[in-house]
Structures are given as structure tokens and as C-alpha cells.
Design a protein around this motif. Structure first.
Motif, PDB file in Angstrom:
ATOM      1  N   GLN B 139       4.857   3.570  -2.585  1.00 32.31           N
ATOM      2  CA  GLN B 139       3.699   4.443  -3.337  1.00 32.31           C
ATOM      3  C   GLN B 139       2.312   3.758  -3.179  1.00 32.31           C
ATOM      4  OE1 GLN B 139       4.104   7.525  -4.498  1.00 32.31           O
ATOM      5  NE2 GLN B 139       1.928   7.633  -4.713  1.00 32.31           N
ATOM      6  N   VAL B 140       2.263   2.306  -3.200  1.00 33.66           N
ATOM      7  CA  VAL B 140       0.957   1.769  -2.949  1.00 33.66           C
ATOM      8  C   VAL B 140       0.219   1.827  -1.592  1.00 33.66           C
ATOM      9  CG1 VAL B 140       2.063  -0.452  -2.259  1.00 33.66           C
ATOM     10  CG2 VAL B 140      -0.433  -0.542  -3.225  1.00 33.66           C
ATOM     11  N   MET B 141       1.040   2.231  -0.519  1.00 36.86           N
ATOM     12  CA  MET B 141       0.573   2.348   0.694  1.00 36.86           C
ATOM     13  C   MET B 141       0.185   3.960   0.951  1.00 36.86           C
ATOM     14  SD  MET B 141       3.046   0.348   3.249  1.00 36.86           S
ATOM     15  CE  MET B 141       1.761  -0.488   4.297  1.00 36.86           C
ATOM     16  N   VAL B 142       1.131   4.664   0.312  1.00 39.12           N
ATOM     17  CA  VAL B 142       0.484   6.171   0.090  1.00 39.12           C
ATOM     18  C   VAL B 142      -0.766   6.575  -0.469  1.00 39.12           C
ATOM     19  CG1 VAL B 142       1.179   8.527  -0.692  1.00 39.12           C
ATOM     20  CG2 VAL B 142       2.864   7.023   0.131  1.00 39.12           C
ATOM     21  N   ASP B 143      -0.944   5.650  -1.641  1.00 32.06           N
ATOM     22  CA  ASP B 143      -2.054   5.512  -2.388  1.00 32.06           C
ATOM     23  C   ASP B 143      -3.434   5.315  -1.442  1.00 32.06           C
ATOM     24  OD1 ASP B 143      -0.851   6.758  -4.696  1.00 32.06           O
ATOM     25  OD2 ASP B 143      -0.727   4.556  -5.579  1.00 32.06           O
ATOM     26  N   ILE B 144      -3.039   3.966  -0.844  1.00 35.08           N
ATOM     27  CA  ILE B 144      -4.086   3.365   0.103  1.00 35.08           C
ATOM     28  C   ILE B 144      -4.414   4.503   1.215  1.00 35.08           C
ATOM     29  CG2 ILE B 144      -4.624   1.686   2.053  1.00 35.08           C
ATOM     30  CD1 ILE B 144      -2.841  -0.289   0.155  1.00 35.08           C
ATOM     31  N   LEU B 145      -3.392   5.087   1.852  1.00 36.36           N
ATOM     32  CA  LEU B 145      -3.692   6.077   2.957  1.00 36.36           C
ATOM     33  C   LEU B 145      -4.232   7.263   2.397  1.00 36.36           C
ATOM     34  CD1 LEU B 145      -3.361   6.439   5.908  1.00 36.36           C
ATOM     35  CD2 LEU B 145      -1.017   7.649   5.323  1.00 36.36           C
TER      36      LEU B 145
END
Lengths: 409, 162
Positions: B139-145
């Protein structure tokens, strides 16, 4: 439940017990960037709204990848780094001081048990002394400059046990190339590696750094050498896993079976035993880099080239890993032996290894190199072929003008 | 977030030296990176790539160096998405951090020039009437993207939220 080395170090830096597969935020002990990555990191830090980095005593910038500056564009980037270091009161290592990873250990910025991010893929080198250090890109580094933290997924670990005596003429580079040949270029992606066993316990710090540095050539996030037998200038707690730690894979290697190893073009995992390779004529020989530019490596070359002269068709170039390495080699006569043999000494830095400047090969030339990567175009010319091996392998080829088995010389 | 683009297909173990050679990385001029992108792999790439195109590759895309210039070169050249069977660890983080979407597809049948439709959030990829689902990202990578990269994410949040 027993923990691997990386699970232990990450737990300490996350202030909670974590195991492989978990995502967590960790506090970092030190940050490093080079002239390839620092300018973008500085820009990203400023664009994040960064004014002062989280702790000025916990970062160093190193000018080593294009050092001294080969052109005006890069000179301007170096100036940008000097200016930023000055205004932030960050330690800056300037032209000629050395290669970032060598400096991080020589100057004790990296210590056993710490967690360090470096904006360079070979940051995994500090696993040689039991540091969890890993390579990140410029923006990830900028995030850590701002927050003093980063997020990570705790990796699984591959344990590599290497036991027994080494054959004469075989060194740390042969060990790690042998391992890369077994594991493959993506065989440790998202994993940590632990190197253990009696062969490793007997290795010098220089040799341990050679092995740890090439962990990234298998895609690993970190490569720890068990600190058993390690000697440092200061007292430290050993960094070892729990006996009941869980491993993804265990590989057992009998060190006495390892011969002189060579990675042939164009991949560091394209590894052959020296007997499998023809006596190919070479044009250039390079000894240097964060993988093999240390005093021990220069000694290995000098042992072969003492009172000899390199082949007239070969250019032998050497870039010591740091000013200290160079000075030590001057003091003990190694530089004189190698210079008499026809070697050209370059300033400490990464230029030839990464194809920036100093020693770019010509078309269709064959290079033997003690570095870590032989990707097509790596040294600045896609029309050249790079063979990776130990410093003894490189010196032997330089002497004879062709690839030969250093164990038979 | 949906993307449609034309594919450029490459093989396994495309290293960062071949995405952007080390001799070009020392710059803040992103267009100069794009001018040399993929030069040692496919010298024609920078001429034929068009805005919105999708790079499709095999295993271990982006292995080698930590140079963020590799995803930056691709993004600046107009590449809208990278699909690969697997990614090297540092490249994976770098691409997301600079806001270049990536999808990991364990298997696919995609030819050069195929038109690909991809949904970045669900990871659903459709090409030639076939659909594939990519590996779920943390999820953290989805949020960053979703913030178009780590710069905006941290400018907004000031800290990492897991």
C-alpha cells in the motif's frame, strides 16, 4: 523465534521485533551519496521542502564517480555538492580522497550492527563488517535526509556456508564469482545473504569487502559476512544470527573446489572456471573499484609483476580505492614495483569501472578487470568485451598479453 | 488510473547500464538522459519511442546500479508504464519514487507494437483480448505512486505512513 542478522538489525532500528516479509519504518544511522546520485538527491530533498537534513553528523558526500571532473557540466555538479555540504555542515570527501565505500569503512562511518543507506548499489559492501547497508536511489535517499527514516520490507535470507582451505592463488574475488555463478544475477533479489563458515572466518577485512560488495550482483538487498574472526581498530559486538534463525535457502560450498574464476561478457553471473576459457589476447587490464582496489589487491598484482614488464600490447591501469590505500602502497614499495612493470596509476575513484572517464576501451578491445560488472557498455564502449576476475588474474593477463591461469604462474 | 500505449518488447536482465550508460548519468538535464535512453541495448529506441508508449521486458528489469537516472530517462522519453516479469529491487523503488508506474506480470504474450491497456490500481493488463493481473504492490508504494512520487508524498505527509 530465532532471527537472522537482518531481522535483528531491522528490529533494533524499528523499535519492535520484526521478521522476514514484514514492512516497517526504520531509523537510519548514516547516509551517503556520490557525485552520480547526490545532485538529484539534493534537488529532491529541496523539492520535498527540506531545509536542514535530519542530522548533519550522519551523512557524507563523496566525489568519486567522475573525479577529478572531466568536463564543465560535471564540475558544476561537484560545486553543487560542495556548496550543499558546506551550508548543511555535512562531511564531504573531495577529489582523490577515495571511493565512497572504502571511505565509509576506513573512516568508521559504517560500524557493525548499524543501518545505513547509500545512493550507490555497492553500498552493500559494509556487510563485510556486519552493517545492514543497502543501495537506494536519489529520491529514497532524499526521503531519509528529510526524515532520518525509510521504509523497508524485511527480506528473507540465503545462508551460504563456505568451509575449508582455499587453493593457492585463489582469493576472495574467486569465492564471490563462484557464488554469483551458482546463485545467478537475480537469484537473491529481495533477499539478504549471510556468508558463513571457516573459509570466511579466516579472511581479511579487504577480502570480506570484496565478497560483500558483489552481493548486489545477485540482486541482494544486503550481504553479511559473519563477523567471526573479524578484526577492527575498535571494539565491537559481533553480528551473528540466532542458531534457530529461519533461512530461505542454504548453500554449502567446499572452498577447496574453487579455482580461479572469470565472469565472461556481458554479465557478472556468466562465470567460468579459468580452465574453460581460451587464452584470449587482451588490450587493457584494470585493477581498482570498490570491489578490488585495496592494498591486498595491489599486493596480489605486485607479487606477479615484481621485476617483470607487462606485455607491450597491454595497458595496465590501476586506481587505488583511496588515498590511504595509495599512500600505504607507496610506503611499502608496491607502487614502485607496479610502476616499474609498466602500470599507470590513476586517482582514486570509480571512473574506469563505470565508464565515466579514464580508460574507456576502444572498439573490439578485450579488457580484463578486477571490478564488479561487465555489462555491455559498462566501461563506456558497447563495442568492447570485459572479463572480470581477481587482481591476480588481471595481473597475469597483463603480463602475458592474454588470459592465463594465475594459479599456474 | 488507466493507461493505453504501444509496446516495445525486450528480454531478461536488462541492466541499468543499458537503460542509461554511466557516462551520461552525471547531469540534472533530464532531456539529455532521454536522448540516450536504452542506447546500448537498442540504439533506435530514443528515436522511435512516443509519448505514452509502454516498455515490456522479461525477468529482473533494471538490475545493477542504483542510478535513478534509469527510470528518469524512460519517463522523460515519454514511457508511461513498464511491464516486466520481475524487477530488480532498487529499480522497482526508484520507478515508483519518481512516479513512473510499473506492473509485474509473471507471464504474458505481448508482441512489439501491441496496444496495451492497463489499470494501475488493480494491476489489470489487457492486450490482444487477453487479460492478466499484476502482482499486488504494498500500500505504501500505491500511496507514493498516487502522489506522483516520493517528493510529493513527503512534501505532503512529512513522514512515511505504513
Amino acid at each position: 523465534m530465532g532471527q537472522t542478522i537482518i531481522e535483528k538489525i531491522v528490529s533494533i532500528h524499528a523499535d519492535k521485533e520484526v521478521f522476514a516479509g514484514e514492512l516497517t519504518v526504520v531509523n537510519v544511522d548514516f547516509l551517503m551519496a556520490s557525485d552520480t546520485t547526490a545532485p538529484l538527491a539534493i534537488k529532491a530533498f529541496q523539492n520535498m521542502g527540506g531545509v536542514q537534513i535530519f542530522n548533519a553528523s550522519k551523512m557524507a558526500l563523496v566525489i568519486d564517480h567522475a573525479s577529478p571532473a572531466p568536463n564543465q557540466r560535471i564540475a558544476s555538479l561537484h560545486d553543487m555538492m560542495r556548496e550543499f555540504a558546506n551550508e548543511q555542515n555535512i562531511k564531504l570527501y573531495d577529489v582523490g580522497d577515495g571511493i565512497c565505500h572504502q571511505l565509509m569503512i576506513e573512516n568508521e562511518h559504517a560500524k557493525p550492527g548499524q543501518l545505513i543507506l547509500g545512493a550507490d548499489s555497492h553500498t552493500c559492501t559494509y556487510g563485510a563488517i556486519g552493517t545492514f547497508s543497502t543501495g537506494v536511489g536519489s529520491t529514497d535517499l532524499a526521503g531519509a535526509m528529510l526524515t532520518g527514516q525509510t521504509w523497508i520490507k524485511v527480506p528473507e535470507t540465503i545462508l551460504i556456508n563456505i568451509n575449508g582451505p582455499l587453493q593457492p592463488g585463489v582469493s576472495a574475488k574467486d569465492i564471490v564469482l563462484y557464488v554469483v555463478g551458482i546463485v545467478g544475477i537475480q537469484g537473491a533479489t529481495y533477499d539478504a545473504i549471510e556468508y558463513a563458515g571457516s573459509t570466511m572466518s579466516d579472511l581479511s577485512l579487504d577480502s570480506r569487502m570484496t565478497i560483500a560488495s558483489m552481493s548486489i550482483e545477485m540482486g541482494a538487498k544486503a550481504g553479511f559476512i559473519h563477523t567471526t574472526g573479524l578484526e577492527l581498530a575498535y571494539a565491537f559486538e559481533h553480528v551473528l544470527p540466532d542458531a534457530s534463525a529461519t533461512y530461505k535457502r542454504v548453500i554449502d560450498i567446499d572452498a577447496s573446489q574453487i579455482t580461479s574464476q572469470v565472469a565472461i561478457p556481458h554479465s557478472p553471473d556468466n562465470v567460468k572456471s579459468i580452465e574453460e576459457i581460451d587464452e584470449i589476447e587482451i588490450n587493457q587490464a584494470f585493477i581498482g573499484s570498490c570491489t578490488n582496489g585495496r592494498l591486498e589487491d595491489l599486493h596480489a598484482a605486485a607479487n606477479i609483476l615484481k621485476d617483470q614488464r607487462v606485455h607491450p600490447k597491454v595497458r595496465l591501469i590501476i586506481a587505488p580505492a583511496s588515498r590511504k590505500v595509495f599512500l600505504d602502497a607507496v610506503k611499502d614499495g608496491t607502487v614502485e614495483i607496479l610502476t616499474n612493470a609498466g602500470a599507470t596509476f590513476l586517482p582514486s575513484g570509480c571512473g574506469p569501472c563505470v565508464g565515466t572517464h579514464l580508460g574507456v576501451p576502444g572498439n573490439n578491445e578485450v579488457i580484463v578487470s578486477s571490478t564488479n560488472r561487465n555489462f555491455q557498455g559498462r566501461m563506456g564502449n558497447r563495442e568492447s568485451n570485459i572479463y572480470l576476475g581477481s587482481p591476480a588474474f588481471v595481473a597475469t593477463a597483463a603480463l602475458h598479453g592474454k588470459i592465463k591461469n594465475p594459479q599456474l604462474i | 488510473m488507466k493507461i493505453t500505449g504501444k509496446s516495445h518488447v525486450y528480454g531478461d536482465n536488462i541492466d541499468t547500464d543499458r537503460i542509461i550508460p554511466g557516462k551520461y548519468t552525471k547531469t540534472l538535464d533530464l532531456q539529455s538522459l532521454a536522448d540516450h535512453v536504452m542506447e546500448d541495448l537498442d540504439p533506435e529506441f530514443s528515436k522511435k519511442v512516443e509519448k505514452g508508449d509502454i516498455v515490456v521486458a522479461g525477468e529482473n528489469f533494471g538490475c545493477g546500479s542504483s542510478r535513478e537516472q534509469a527510470p528518469l530517462a524512460l519517463k522523460t522519453a515519454g514511457v508511461s508504464l513498464i511491464i516486466a516479469k520481475s524487477f530488480a529491487r532498487i529499480f522497482f523503488r526508484n520507478a515508483i519514487n519518481i512516479g513512473l508506474p510499473i506492473i509485474e506480470l509473471k507471464d504474458y504474450h505481448i508482441q512489439p507494437g501491441d496496444i496495451i491497456e492497463a489499470d494501475l490500481i488493480s494491476g489489470l493488463v489487457t492486450v490482444n483480448g487477453q487479460s492478466y493481473t499484476g502482482t499486488k504492490m504494498p500500500q505504501v508504494m500505491v500511496d507514493i505512486l498516487n502522489n506522483n512520487g516520493l517528493v510529493n508524498y513527503l512534501a505532503k505527509h512529512k513522514t512515511y505512513k505504513l
